[in-house]
Write an enzyme that holds these catalytic residues in place. Structure first.
Site, PDB file in Angstrom:
ATOM      1  N   ARG A   1       0.814  -1.216   0.000  1.00 61.92           N
ATOM      2  CA  ARG A   1       0.000   0.000   0.000  1.00 61.92           C
ATOM      3  C   ARG A   1       0.847   1.265   0.000  1.00 61.92           C
ATOM      4  O   ARG A   1       0.522   2.252   0.660  1.00 61.92           O
ATOM      5  CB  ARG A   1      -0.962   0.004   1.212  1.00 61.92           C
ATOM      6  CG  ARG A   1      -1.877  -1.195   1.293  1.00 61.92           C
ATOM      7  CD  ARG A   1      -2.792  -1.303   0.073  1.00 61.92           C
ATOM      8  NE  ARG A   1      -3.435  -2.598   0.030  1.00 61.92           N
ATOM      9  CZ  ARG A   1      -2.947  -3.636  -0.634  1.00 61.92           C
ATOM     10  NH1 ARG A   1      -1.829  -3.537  -1.312  1.00 61.92           N
ATOM     11  NH2 ARG A   1      -3.576  -4.788  -0.642  1.00 61.92           N
TER      12      ARG A   1
ATOM     13  N   GLU B   1      -3.947   4.146   6.395  1.00 61.57           N
ATOM     14  CA  GLU B   1      -3.816   3.880   4.967  1.00 61.57           C
ATOM     15  C   GLU B   1      -4.197   5.093   4.121  1.00 61.57           C
ATOM     16  O   GLU B   1      -3.550   5.367   3.118  1.00 61.57           O
ATOM     17  CB  GLU B   1      -4.661   2.661   4.585  1.00 61.57           C
ATOM     18  CG  GLU B   1      -4.308   2.067   3.250  1.00 61.57           C
ATOM     19  CD  GLU B   1      -4.889   0.674   3.063  1.00 61.57           C
ATOM     20  OE1 GLU B   1      -5.685   0.510   2.133  1.00 61.57           O
ATOM     21  OE2 GLU B   1      -4.548  -0.241   3.836  1.00 61.57           O
TER      22      GLU B   1
ATOM     23  N   SER C   1     -10.396   0.400   4.039  1.00 61.72           N
ATOM     24  CA  SER C   1      -9.583  -0.034   5.185  1.00 61.72           C
ATOM     25  C   SER C   1      -8.777   1.156   5.682  1.00 61.72           C
ATOM     26  O   SER C   1      -7.931   1.691   4.961  1.00 61.72           O
ATOM     27  CB  SER C   1      -8.646  -1.170   4.764  1.00 61.72           C
ATOM     28  OG  SER C   1      -9.386  -2.301   4.358  1.00 61.72           O
TER      29      SER C   1
END
Length: 375
Positions: free
Chosen positions: A163, A367, A247
């Site tokens: 990510r 994130e 998320s």
């Protein structure tokens, strides 16, 4: 143009109107807008689908450039049995996945239902159920802030990791490379639209497909969409569980020695070690043989959602008097239950971080990109 409140343009539905907003519908308009902003020297940010963004409540003190470019075209240079596809940065990601499935092109079908635009995919190295953009990405066209030049940059130069990439703003910090994605090129495998064996064990387990069973790309997409919808991860206006940034925390990657301190029932997956380290051998001692490669450590990935729930923060949790809450369907999604501010979402995120740190000694990393807000 009159600036639109970012609460209307982000999936978390928070954020005031910026000082200035520019819409770019073509690559030429996008490059020109960025050149103008950079020449002015003020603060700036680009906005695609707004699905991986937590914005503060004060107006952004600069220019927001909206990337509204669209388009998909076949490019040359693919290996035999593959097709290269060039995608404009503002192209809706899930529409791209749907198109690839309809064309019998494999490689991104497990990433069905991910909100946002294609240009964000390499920045975040998006992924789901064992697929990541790094597996299919060939190159991106970038416009560089320092030079203003447009260039094609190979995927290997983007520092793609879990990510992340050199293009991502971690928290509120600056990226390693200040540039904007104009388009990306993917190389997808031509497999057709019929059923075939699914060899990816992780994806097979995730969608509930038994060993030896066959499934089409459309079948995989349908199952993934159903799973994501059950977790509130497919945008649905009336459902506040989907008013999120997906998320919110990354799954921690820990040294095996640290993972061993977690409870036995904590799920974990081994992360492949680096088997290609740089080995320097003095020329005067080189005898023609290379030493065996030994990985220095084994890393383990653990699910942030498990840590959150076992730190006492359950699905549906809300702080007193807050309009932000944990999704009722998935502990990893922080949601706007109606009228929440960016500050309320950030407060909830900080609380979760503190609970997990106190219980397990692990600091969860956000994130989404943070703009005008700190955790």
């Amino acid at each position: 143009m009159t600036a639109i409140p970012l609460s209307q343009l982000t999936t978390l539905r928070v954020g005031a109107a910026p000082e200035r907003m520019v819409d770019a519908h073509t690559r030429e308009e996008l490059v020109a807008a960025l050149w103008d902003v950079w020449a002015d020297g003020g603060e700036w940010m680009v906005l695609g689908g707004g699905s991986n963004l937590l914005v503060g409540d004060d107006p952004f003190p600069g220019t927001v450039v909206r990337i509204l470019t669209r388009g998909v075209e076949i490019a040359g240079g693919a290996r035999e049995g593959f097709v290269r596809v060039r995608v404009e940065a503002g192209q809706n990601w899930d529409e791209l996945v749907a198109w690839s499935v309809s064309q019998g092109l494999a490689g991104i079908e497990a990433m069905s239902g991910i909100p946002g635009t294609a240009g964000a995919a390499p920045i975040q190295n998006v992924g789901a159920y064992g697929q990541e953009i790094v597996q299919t990405l060939v190159e991106v066209d970038l416009v560089d802030e320092r030079t203003g030049e447009v260039s094609a940059v190979p995927a290997g130069d983007l520092g793609l990791g879990p990510r992340t990439s050199v293009l991502k703003r971690h928290g509120g910090g600056a990226p390693e490379r200040e540039a904007v994605v104009l388009s990306l090129t993917l190389e997808l495998e031509r497999v057709g639209t019929g059923e075939r064996p699914l060899h990816d064990a992780r994806l097979r387990t995730a969608i509930g497909l038994p060993d030896g069973a066959e499934i089409s790309l459309a079948g995989i997409r349908d199952r993934v969409l159903a799973i994501r919808a059950s977790k509130g991860m497919v945008l649905d206006g009336p459902d506040p569980d989907t008013h999120s940034a997906g998320s919110f925390f990354q799954n921690p990657i820990l040294p095996e020695s640290v993972a061993r301190t977690l409870p036995d029932d904590c799920p974990r997956w081994a992360v492949e070690p680096d088997l290609d380290p740089v080995v320097v051998i003095p020329l005067e001692s080189y005898d023609g043989a290379l030493p065996p490669v030994v990985s220095s450590r084994v890393d383990v990935k653990v699910p942030a959602a498990w840590l959150i729930e076992h730190a006492g923060v359950s699905k549906g949790f809300r702080l007193p008097h807050s309009r932000a809450g944990v999704s009722t369907k998935h502990a990893l999604a922080l949601t706007n239950r109606g009228g929440a501010t960016g500050g309320e979402v950030a407060e909830l995120a900080r609380f979760i971080q503190s609970r997990v740190a106190a219980e397990f000694g692990i600091v969860l990393q956000p994130e989404p990109v943070l703009v005008g807000v700190e955790l």
